[in-house]
Design a protein around this motif. Structure first.
Motif, mmCIF file in Angstrom:
data_model
loop_
_atom_site.group_PDB
_atom_site.id
_atom_site.type_symbol
_atom_site.label_atom_id
_atom_site.label_comp_id
_atom_site.label_asym_id
_atom_site.label_seq_id
_atom_site.Cartn_x
_atom_site.Cartn_y
_atom_site.Cartn_z
ATOM 1 N N ALA B 109 0.837 -1.202 0.000
ATOM 2 C CA ALA B 109 0.000 0.000 0.000
ATOM 3 C C ALA B 109 0.873 1.253 0.000
ATOM 4 O O ALA B 109 0.598 2.234 -0.700
ATOM 5 C CB ALA B 109 -0.918 -0.007 1.217
ATOM 6 N N THR B 110 1.951 1.188 0.772
ATOM 7 C CA THR B 110 2.869 2.322 0.826
ATOM 8 C C THR B 110 3.475 2.604 -0.542
ATOM 9 O O THR B 110 3.540 3.742 -0.998
ATOM 10 C CB THR B 110 4.008 2.011 1.813
ATOM 11 O OG1 THR B 110 3.434 1.773 3.079
ATOM 12 C CG2 THR B 110 4.968 3.166 1.912
ATOM 13 N N MET B 111 3.884 1.531 -1.205
ATOM 14 C CA MET B 111 4.468 1.710 -2.539
ATOM 15 C C MET B 111 3.474 2.348 -3.489
ATOM 16 O O MET B 111 3.826 3.190 -4.312
ATOM 17 C CB MET B 111 4.924 0.357 -3.099
ATOM 18 C CG MET B 111 6.363 0.024 -2.703
ATOM 19 S SD MET B 111 6.825 -1.621 -3.262
ATOM 20 C CE MET B 111 6.925 -1.410 -5.038
ATOM 21 N N ARG B 112 2.217 1.937 -3.379
ATOM 22 C CA ARG B 112 1.192 2.530 -4.256
ATOM 23 C C ARG B 112 1.081 4.032 -4.016
ATOM 24 O O ARG B 112 1.087 4.825 -4.963
ATOM 25 C CB ARG B 112 -0.173 1.906 -3.966
ATOM 26 C CG ARG B 112 -0.314 0.505 -4.466
ATOM 27 C CD ARG B 112 -1.750 0.030 -4.275
ATOM 28 N NE ARG B 112 -1.827 -1.412 -4.323
ATOM 29 C CZ ARG B 112 -1.777 -2.088 -5.468
ATOM 30 N NH1 ARG B 112 -1.691 -1.456 -6.606
ATOM 31 N NH2 ARG B 112 -1.823 -3.399 -5.443
ATOM 32 N N VAL B 113 0.997 4.394 -2.740
ATOM 33 C CA VAL B 113 0.824 5.814 -2.411
ATOM 34 C C VAL B 113 2.026 6.632 -2.887
ATOM 35 O O VAL B 113 1.874 7.689 -3.501
ATOM 36 C CB VAL B 113 0.618 5.990 -0.885
ATOM 37 C CG1 VAL B 113 0.747 7.455 -0.498
ATOM 38 C CG2 VAL B 113 -0.731 5.440 -0.487
ATOM 39 N N VAL B 114 3.214 6.104 -2.623
ATOM 40 C CA VAL B 114 4.415 6.853 -3.004
ATOM 41 C C VAL B 114 4.519 6.955 -4.529
ATOM 42 O O VAL B 114 4.825 8.011 -5.087
ATOM 43 C CB VAL B 114 5.678 6.210 -2.393
ATOM 44 C CG1 VAL B 114 6.934 6.883 -2.929
ATOM 45 C CG2 VAL B 114 5.627 6.325 -0.875
ATOM 46 N N ALA B 115 4.233 5.846 -5.222
ATOM 47 C CA ALA B 115 4.308 5.865 -6.687
ATOM 48 C C ALA B 115 3.323 6.879 -7.266
ATOM 49 O O ALA B 115 3.661 7.661 -8.171
ATOM 50 C CB ALA B 115 4.015 4.475 -7.243
ATOM 51 N N PHE B 116 2.126 6.877 -6.715
ATOM 52 C CA PHE B 116 1.103 7.835 -7.162
ATOM 53 C C PHE B 116 1.576 9.272 -6.903
ATOM 54 O O PHE B 116 1.547 10.125 -7.793
ATOM 55 C CB PHE B 116 -0.202 7.540 -6.414
ATOM 56 C CG PHE B 116 -1.218 8.630 -6.505
ATOM 57 C CD1 PHE B 116 -1.828 8.937 -7.710
ATOM 58 C CD2 PHE B 116 -1.576 9.363 -5.369
ATOM 59 C CE1 PHE B 116 -2.773 9.941 -7.790
ATOM 60 C CE2 PHE B 116 -2.509 10.371 -5.443
ATOM 61 C CZ PHE B 116 -3.106 10.667 -6.661
ATOM 62 N N GLY B 117 2.044 9.510 -5.677
ATOM 63 C CA GLY B 117 2.498 10.852 -5.313
ATOM 64 C C GLY B 117 3.648 11.319 -6.189
ATOM 65 O O GLY B 117 3.683 12.463 -6.656
ATOM 66 N N MET B 118 4.585 10.414 -6.475
ATOM 67 C CA MET B 118 5.753 10.805 -7.257
ATOM 68 C C MET B 118 5.404 11.064 -8.719
ATOM 69 O O MET B 118 6.008 11.919 -9.353
ATOM 70 C CB MET B 118 6.836 9.725 -7.162
ATOM 71 C CG MET B 118 7.520 9.639 -5.819
ATOM 72 S SD MET B 118 8.282 11.197 -5.306
ATOM 73 C CE MET B 118 7.037 11.839 -4.252
ATOM 74 N N SER B 119 4.423 10.338 -9.257
ATOM 75 C CA SER B 119 4.100 10.622 -10.655
ATOM 76 C C SER B 119 3.426 11.992 -10.751
ATOM 77 O O SER B 119 3.650 12.733 -11.715
ATOM 78 C CB SER B 119 3.264 9.509 -11.293
ATOM 79 O OG SER B 119 1.977 9.495 -10.754
ATOM 80 N N ALA B 120 2.661 12.363 -9.720
ATOM 81 C CA ALA B 120 2.110 13.718 -9.696
ATOM 82 C C ALA B 120 3.234 14.737 -9.529
ATOM 83 O O ALA B 120 3.217 15.806 -10.151
ATOM 84 C CB ALA B 120 1.106 13.857 -8.557
ATOM 85 N N ALA B 121 4.229 14.378 -8.708
ATOM 86 C CA ALA B 121 5.338 15.314 -8.458
ATOM 87 C C ALA B 121 6.135 15.574 -9.734
ATOM 88 O O ALA B 121 6.487 16.717 -10.029
ATOM 89 C CB ALA B 121 6.248 14.763 -7.361
#
Ligand SMILES: Nc1ncnc2c1ncn2[C@@H]1O[C@H](COP(=O)(O)OP(=O)(O)OP(=O)(O)O)[C@@H](O)[C@H]1O
Ligand SMILES: [Mg+2]
Lengths: 273, 259
Positions: B109-121
């Motif tokens: 779940a953490t990886m999903r959140v971070v991946a999502f956040g980073m693609s927005a970043a």
């Protein structure tokens, strides 16, 4: 249809105000001519500008009586974007005039012409023309949010010019300019009136500027026209000081020379010029 | 039109059309959040690090990543300790028994959140808002919409600047910059008044100024800037979007088992 911008018995009261800010004003501005407007603070100069440009009452409400016509068409019957092309207005406070959405001065000056949907090539050509007319081509790449007060005023003036209006209403365009900047703008305005045939209504505290480029001058007092006529006559009128307007240096000098019992000659006047 | 006004973005990643970059961010979000198992978030994380490196924004992405820490920590704690029906305890200390199942789920779940956040970043760090608005307006966003968004976003740095001026003015007037927060707030009041009233008074003038600049003219505005786009890019971005949606559907339906 008569050419010219004509106010006949124009009275205006701001929404919610008790008294009229303008009362029975008659005024005539012909194409290619410069009419100066002077008067003390609060005498109604800015109000006159809003009424002439048709923004009062159409945008800010209030009540207008009498008639304001541009080339024979009543401003009240003209839509704002059409008015903007007939009569351009430079606000007293230049910073509120900028759109705050552009990255460069070039795009800021292009804002008006872009709003009209003109072809891009024409927009760009108008922008360079306007920048050149005001003498600020080097500012083109600058960020409009980081200009000095005087530079901002010149950019705002160029933005108005870029709409190529038939008449220009300028509310103290030199208030933030130093003497050199003031002279530059005055010369630019005289040139624009001559070259493009635009009629210019110029509100200005610096009567030297009016003496230099205005054909006629109107002096307002509490919303009414106290004096009006050819610039040289009005600016030499002894009532000017009572009306809160400082006469041009040359007029003051002439008075001082005469008061000292000396001879004032045309040659002397020329030497001062 | 001169280059300073054209402002063509350059670089392997930055030079992509803003719509392409927006769709890449969207694809990243879809895959990171929608594809089951480790594959989705892992692929997105790899892609995001690669594009961040191409655009030279890895360092600034790390700052964005820091911002996700509170969320990440709460996901880890909640899942590790409270995963429902998990029995494979790592240790048991009194009533607390973190489980392997929970820890694995938490990591994913953490990886999903971070991946999502980073693609927005990556998108935010490589795409000036100006570029995006220009292209949205070209695609039919109204002049009012573009103006409101543009001036609101443009106003943020100015508001920060003005707030700083207010604080400086407060210091210059010898008002309390020390003392408790309430005293400091009281010191600000006489300065905030004019700022707020000034802003309100300006609205009328700004409305007039817009009218005087023909803002209400009918039809489309002229857009001076045109950012380079290509058929290949257009095709690629729509295929990617379509592909990512298909991937999610396939993964959710369980037809293909992804690790
Ligand atoms: N928005 C407004 N609502 C109500 N009254 C107004 C408004 N703006 C100006 N007035 C009033 O109208 C009168 C004329 O003001 P105006 O701004 O036209 O003067 P001015 O000659 O331009 O002064 P200044 O030299 O200070 O620019 C003043 O009494 C002023 O208080
Ligand atoms: Mg005024």
């Amino acid at each position: 249809m008569s050419a010219g911008l004509v106010l006949a018995g124009a009275s205006y009261r701001y929404a919610g105000a008790l008294g009229a800010a303008l009362a029975a004003v008659d005024l005539r501005l012909e194409p290619g001519r410069v009419v100066g407007v002077a008067g003390a603070n609060e005498s109604g100069k800015s109000t006159l500008c809003l009424v002439v440009a048709g923004l009062a009452p159409s945008v800010i409400g209030g009540r207008l009586d009498g008639s304001v016509r541009i080339d024979g068409v009543e401003t009240a019957a003209t839509r704002p974007h059409e008015l903007a092309q007939r009569c351009g207005l430079l606000f007293q406070n230049a910073s509120t005039q900028l759109s705050n959405t552009t990255a460069t001065v070039l795009e800021e000056v292009a804002f008006g012409p872009c709003n009209l949907g003109l072809p891009a090539a024409e927009v760009v050509e108008r922008v360079w023309w306007a920048l050149r007319a005001v003498g600020i081509e080097p500012l083109a790449p600058r960020d409009p949010a980081r200009l000095s007060g005087g530079q901002g005023q010149l950019v705002a003036l160029a933005s108005v010019l870029a709409l190529r209006p038939s008449y220009l209403v300028l509310d103290e365009p030199t208030s933030e300019l130093d003497p050199a900047g003031t002279r530059l703008v005055a010369e630019a305005l005289a040139r624009i009136a001559g070259e493009t045939g635009a009629g210019i209504l110029l509100v200005e505290h610096k009567t030297e500027v009016l003496a230099h480029i205005a054909d006629d001058v109107v002096v307002l007092e509490r919303g009414t026209v106290a004096l009006s006529g050819p610039a040289a006559e009005v600016l030499a009128d002894p009532r000017l000081v009572e009306l809160g307007v400082e006469p041009p240096a040359q007029v003051r000098l002439e008075r001082a020379v005469r008061a000292a019992g000396l001879e004032w000659s045309a040659a002397l006047a020329e030497a001062i010029e | 039109m001169p280059d300073f006004a054209r402002r063509i973005p350059v670089g392997r990643y930055r030079g992509l059309h803003p719509v392409t970059k927006a769709i890449l961010a969207m694809v990243g979000a879809i895959v990171a959040l929608g594809v089951r198992g480790w594959t989705g978030p892992a692929v997105v994380l790899a892609a995001v690090v690669l594009s961040g490196a191409l655009a030279g924004v890895l360092r600034r992405m790390a700052l964005f990543a820091l911002a996700t820490i509170p969320l990440v920590v709460s996901i880890l704690l909640v899942n590790t300790f409270l995963y429902p029906n998990a029995r494979d305890a790592i240790v048991t200390v009194g009533p607390l028994s973190p489980t392997w199942t929970g820890a694995t789920a938490a990591l994913q779940a953490t990886m999903r959140v971070v991946a999502f956040g980073m693609s927005a970043a990556v998108f935010a760090l490589t795409t000036p808002i100006d570029d995006l608005l220009t292209e949205l307006e070209r695609r039919g966003l109204g002049r009012r919409g573009a103006f409101v968004v543009g001036s609101a976003l443009g106003a943020i740095p100015r508001m920060v600047e003005r707030a700083r001026e207010v604080v400086d003015a407060q210091r210059a007037r010898g008002l309390d910059t020390e003392g408790g927060p309430w005293r400091r707030f009281k010191g600000l009041v006489p300065l905030l008044g004019p700022v707020i009233l000034g802003a309100l008074g300006e609205v009328e003038e700004r409305t007039m100024a817009l009218e005087a600049r023909a803002f209400t003219a009918p039809g489309r505005r002229t857009l001076l800037r045109r950012l380079p786009d290509s058929r290949r890019q257009q095709l690629a971005r729509w295929l990617l979007l379509l592909g990512s949606i298909c991937l999610v559907v396939v993964s959710l339906s369980g037809v293909v088992k992804l690790p």
